[in-house]
Design a protein around this motif. Sequence first.
Motif, PDB file in Angstrom:
ATOM      1  N   PRO A 266       0.810  -1.231   0.000  1.00 41.16           N
ATOM      2  CA  PRO A 266       0.000   0.000   0.000  1.00 41.16           C
ATOM      3  C   PRO A 266       0.835   1.271   0.000  1.00 41.16           C
ATOM      4  O   PRO A 266       0.455   2.258  -0.637  1.00 41.16           O
ATOM      5  N   LEU A 267       1.963   1.279   0.700  1.00 37.53           N
ATOM      6  CA  LEU A 267       2.783   2.493   0.765  1.00 37.53           C
ATOM      7  C   LEU A 267       3.347   2.854  -0.602  1.00 37.53           C
ATOM      8  O   LEU A 267       3.265   4.009  -1.039  1.00 37.53           O
ATOM      9  N   SER A 268       3.909   1.865  -1.268  1.00 41.02           N
ATOM     10  CA  SER A 268       4.496   2.108  -2.582  1.00 41.02           C
ATOM     11  C   SER A 268       3.432   2.510  -3.600  1.00 41.02           C
ATOM     12  O   SER A 268       3.643   3.421  -4.407  1.00 41.02           O
TER      13      SER A 268
ATOM     14  N   GLY B 256       2.962   5.955  -5.831  1.00 41.72           N
ATOM     15  CA  GLY B 256       2.822   5.914  -7.275  1.00 41.72           C
ATOM     16  C   GLY B 256       1.628   6.713  -7.765  1.00 41.72           C
ATOM     17  O   GLY B 256       1.684   7.339  -8.831  1.00 41.72           O
ATOM     18  N   LEU B 257       0.560   6.713  -6.989  1.00 45.12           N
ATOM     19  CA  LEU B 257      -0.625   7.475  -7.368  1.00 45.12           C
ATOM     20  C   LEU B 257      -0.362   8.972  -7.359  1.00 45.12           C
ATOM     21  O   LEU B 257      -1.000   9.728  -8.095  1.00 45.12           O
ATOM     22  N   LEU B 258       0.572   9.407  -6.543  1.00 48.71           N
ATOM     23  CA  LEU B 258       0.872  10.828  -6.455  1.00 48.71           C
ATOM     24  C   LEU B 258       1.464  11.384  -7.751  1.00 48.71           C
ATOM     25  O   LEU B 258       1.261  12.555  -8.080  1.00 48.71           O
ATOM     26  N   VAL B 259       2.196  10.529  -8.476  1.00 51.98           N
ATOM     27  CA  VAL B 259       2.810  10.987  -9.730  1.00 51.98           C
ATOM     28  C   VAL B 259       2.062  10.461 -10.948  1.00 51.98           C
ATOM     29  O   VAL B 259       2.466  10.719 -12.083  1.00 51.98           O
TER      30      VAL B 259
ATOM     31  N   GLY C 110       9.157   3.883  -4.824  1.00 58.35           N
ATOM     32  CA  GLY C 110       7.710   3.873  -4.696  1.00 58.35           C
ATOM     33  C   GLY C 110       6.964   4.646  -5.766  1.00 58.35           C
ATOM     34  O   GLY C 110       5.983   4.137  -6.335  1.00 58.35           O
ATOM     35  N   PRO C 111       7.371   5.866  -6.110  1.00 51.77           N
ATOM     36  CA  PRO C 111       6.628   6.637  -7.112  1.00 51.77           C
ATOM     37  C   PRO C 111       6.554   5.972  -8.482  1.00 51.77           C
ATOM     38  O   PRO C 111       5.661   6.292  -9.265  1.00 51.77           O
TER      39      PRO C 111
ATOM     40  N   TRP D  81       6.894  -5.400  -0.688  1.00 56.30           N
ATOM     41  CA  TRP D  81       8.312  -5.278  -0.351  1.00 56.30           C
ATOM     42  C   TRP D  81       8.560  -4.072   0.540  1.00 56.30           C
ATOM     43  O   TRP D  81       9.407  -4.103   1.442  1.00 56.30           O
ATOM     44  N   ASP D  82       7.789  -3.007   0.302  1.00 58.30           N
ATOM     45  CA  ASP D  82       7.966  -1.781   1.064  1.00 58.30           C
ATOM     46  C   ASP D  82       7.524  -1.938   2.515  1.00 58.30           C
ATOM     47  O   ASP D  82       8.242  -1.563   3.446  1.00 58.30           O
TER      48      ASP D  82
END
Length: 207
Positions: free
Chosen positions: A22-24, A28-31, A75-76, A151-152
């Motif tokens: 979920p963190l990664s 990714g959704l931010l960019v 992540g992004p 993995w994150d």
Amino acid sequence: MISVQMTPVPKSTVVAYRDDGPLSRAMGLLVAGQLPPLPPVLAGTFVTGVLLLIGVAGADGLAVFAPAVTLLLAGPGSTHPHDGRFDWLVPPILRLIEYAFIAACGFAHQMHPALIFALLGALAFHHYDLLYRLRQRVYPPAWLPAAGLGWDGRMMAISLVALSGWLSGGYALLALYLWGLFGWESLTCWLAAPRTGVEAADAGTQD
């Protein structure tokens, strides 16, 4: 009789191989998928390697911050389609980072090798199962990456228990949880799967 929802493989299997948590995915959704995935992952590999080399992977070492650095860099790129010529390198690089970090933390704390290999074994089983599923065109359920922390999430969990000084107990609990989760889900999935992955994909498409 066991019944599970069979999910067809997405268009980009390389993204599925990443095993993002979920963190990664949130990063990714931010960019919005605009960041190429390979250069940041290579940068994360370099920084993680430096931290593992110059810091003792313990509560007072720099290596415990490697997961945060890797997440910020890699992540992004999680929402990118991974359609570049060399983007297929991203998943194995992420595996290398995760496995190396787990092993470095464990051995630096002089943990019993059985605990380290138990945790690494759960991850290796999951990643092999994921690889084989995608070859059969059967994708794991959408909730599994989140439940498995990705993995994150797994690296962040190891970092937190390292900072707390409760690393052996954290390794043991995480290994038991992941073996139970991945083993149970894989068993129920394959017992309920049609004879061929093509049939599973067709069934998922019809649903």
